[in-house]
Design a protein around this motif. Structure first.
Motif, short mmCIF file in Angstrom:
data_model
loop_
_atom_site.label_atom_id
_atom_site.label_comp_id
_atom_site.label_asym_id
_atom_site.label_seq_id
_atom_site.Cartn_x
_atom_site.Cartn_y
_atom_site.Cartn_z
N ASN A 45 3.07 1.62 -0.81
CA ASN A 45 4.00 1.86 -1.91
C ASN A 45 3.34 1.61 -3.26
N GLN A 46 2.74 0.42 -3.41
CA GLN A 46 2.08 0.08 -4.68
C GLN A 46 0.95 1.06 -5.00
N ILE A 47 0.16 1.38 -3.96
CA ILE A 47 -1.00 2.25 -4.17
C ILE A 47 -0.55 3.64 -4.59
N SER A 48 0.50 4.15 -3.96
CA SER A 48 1.01 5.48 -4.32
C SER A 48 1.53 5.47 -5.76
N ARG A 49 2.21 4.38 -6.12
CA ARG A 49 2.73 4.27 -7.50
C ARG A 49 1.59 4.29 -8.51
N SER A 50 0.56 3.47 -8.28
CA SER A 50 -0.53 3.43 -9.27
C SER A 50 -1.33 4.73 -9.27
N ALA A 51 -1.42 5.41 -8.14
CA ALA A 51 -2.21 6.65 -8.09
C ALA A 51 -1.39 7.86 -8.56
N HIS A 52 -0.09 7.65 -8.80
CA HIS A 52 0.82 8.75 -9.17
C HIS A 52 0.78 9.89 -8.17
N LYS A 53 0.54 9.56 -6.92
CA LYS A 53 0.73 10.57 -5.87
C LYS A 53 1.09 9.89 -4.56
N ASP A 54 1.70 10.66 -3.70
CA ASP A 54 2.17 10.08 -2.44
C ASP A 54 1.00 9.93 -1.47
N LEU A 55 0.58 8.69 -1.27
CA LEU A 55 -0.56 8.44 -0.38
C LEU A 55 -0.10 7.80 0.93
N HIS A 56 1.19 7.91 1.23
CA HIS A 56 1.68 7.34 2.49
C HIS A 56 1.09 8.07 3.68
N CYS A 57 0.71 7.33 4.67
CA CYS A 57 0.14 7.92 5.87
C CYS A 57 0.39 6.97 7.04
#
Lengths: 285, 191
Positions: free
Chosen positions: A240-252
């Motif tokens: 969640n945090q990583i997707s927020r900071s990267a401004h893209k959905d990195l969920h996997c």
């Protein structure tokens, strides 16, 4: 076939599903795992950063207990890459250096333990790929995984510094196992790039960047498959945090290799503890 | 700078060179090729690249070495060790610096030392790591409420899944290693 089994601390806590799925997988393969009795912590990445002798003595204690157990079993199976490296280092360093061995035995002696160097330390992936292999696995596969593309993630410490069962820079040992389930291998370049390990706790911004690059690299994959509780926690715990900071959905979805192989062998998802994963494994339920 | 202070600096410099002595011996075959730096995932975040750090070690620049951010950023991926054309144990050398940094209580390395120290304290008490206890210990040592707050979302999820618990069942895991740790410390002192 039997192996001595060192689960390690994570597998009793934050990586309990790695323990459950490893046991379920070997049970289905008809292989017995004999847990090392009264094992203690291997020192993780903490002991080596504090004391050299402690970093050898802690894992050596477990090796010595293993030696006092079933003589007929030579191999100790270790699912955690950090535990694997620590146990392996203790075995190799004490074999090379008799003075160190004597010193370690001085630490062990009051407990009635002695390290002789009789056991071999094997990573779970080594056992799965070298002893069982795709052919051994294939006869147990009864559910095709052909709609999935899987990114095999090896991390660091099962490959380096001890080069034992795979190429330390371009590993392939997971591929035949994954292909045997019918799944495709995701073509990617982050399979051996560090997840940040304990830096996630000390310098989270930096480690989260490291994980972001791994998750980005796996884009298009249905899951990343891991063989280490630290890698697993870093890859799935902060999406969640990583997707927020990267401004893209990195969920996997991040799955332990035994969970993925277990599914293909028709083991129920609850017996592989898929509900315990922090990432969303719903595509596999 | 007053002369008293100069002589003090020189004195520390001399004793501290001894601290680096074994490491200098271990790394003496370094040819400064930079393969370690090129292989390091975190090199761009370090003030001194690994190659430069090894040069500083060899030159006995103790202050620069211990006040650098470099070894605190090593995540032990072992790429440098694997690729070093001279076969030098560079990750182990980073560990040696971590050990010395903790012993010297270097400010730059203090968060790492406190983290690992809290971990080992939990291992000493229980034999196996008690994740909740060890993180609590680390947070208390760091005295910065922003740190636990960062971990709260993950902590809540782990608690909900039952992967960690606030009051773990100690009867199941208790294998204290106090005497084991004591023996290690005694043997290390004898060296």
């Amino acid at each position: 076939m039997k192996y001595l089994y060192y689960p390690g601390c994570s597998l009793e806590g934050t990586a309990v599903e790695y323990n459950i799925s490893t046991r379920a997988l070997f049970d289905a393969l008809g292989i017995e795992l004999v847990e090392i009795k009264d094992w203690t912590c291997c020192g993780a990445s903490a002991a080596e950063a504090q004391s050299e002798l402690l970093s050898i003595a802690l894992p050596a204690r477990n090796l010595a207990i293993a030696e006092s157990m079933e003589e007929s079993i030579e191999d100790i199976l270790v699912p955690c890459s950090a535990c694997y490296l620590n146990l392996r280092r203790a075995a190799e360093e004490t074999r090379k250096d008799p003075e160190l061995l004597a010193k370690v035995n001085k630490v062990l002696e009051p407990e009635g333990l002695e390290l002789k160097g009789l056991k071999r330390v094997r990573h779970l992936l080594d056992v799965l790929s070298s002893d069982i292999g795709a052919i051994g696995l294939a006869e147990h596969i009864n559910k095709t995984m052909d709609r999935y593309s899987v990114a095999p993630y090896y991390g660091c410490q099962c490959l380096r510094p001890y080069v034992v069962f795979d190429d330390p820079e371009a590993p392939t040992s997971m591929e035949p196992l994954i292909l045997a389930t019918g799944a495709r291998i995701q073509d990617w370049h982050m399979a051996t790039k560090c997840c940040g390990a304990s830096l996630m706790n000390i310098k989270p911004e930096i480690a989260q960047e490291m994980v972001a690059s791994i998750l980005s690299g796996a884009s298009g994959a249905d899951a990343i498959v891991t063989v280490c509780p630290m890698c697993q926690m870093n890859l799935e715990g902060y999406q969640n945090q990583i997707s927020r900071s990267a401004h893209k959905d990195l969920h996997c979805a991040i799955l332990y290799l035994p969970q993925f192989l277990g599914l293909a062998m028709g083991i129920e998802s609850r017996d592989l503890s898929l509900e315990m994963n922090l990432s969303n494994p719903s595509a596999f339920l | 700078m007053p002369s008293a202070e100069i002589s003090l600096t020189i004195n520390t410099q001399e004793t501290e060179e001894d601290i680096l002595g074994p490491l200098q011996e271990e790394l003496s075959a370094c040819i400064q090729c930079g393969t370690c730096t090129a292989s390091c995932r975190n090199a761009q975040l370090m003030d001194f690249t690994p190659r430069r750090l090894w040069r500083l070690v060899l030159m006995g620049q103790t202050e620069e070495v211990f006040h650098s951010k470099t070894f605190a950023l090593c995540s032990a991926c072992y790429y440098c060790t694997l690729r070093c054309p001279r076969g030098l144990p560079l990750t182990d050398a980073m560990n040696t610096l971590k050990q010395l940094g903790a012993k010297k209580n270097v400010a730059e390395y203090r968060p790492n030392a406190r983290f690992y120290g809290s971990f080992l304290e939990s291992v000493r008490r229980h034999g196996r790591i008690n994740e909740m206890e060890f993180m609590r210990r680390y947070f208390i040592l760091m005295k910065n409420p922003a740190i636990p707050i960062k971990f709260t979302p993950l902590g809540i999820r782990l608690l909900r899944k039952g992967k960690i618990s606030i009051f773990p069942d100690k009867s199941k895991t208790e294998r204290p290693l106090d005497q084991f740790f004591q023996r290690v410390e005694e043997l290390e002192r004898q060296q």
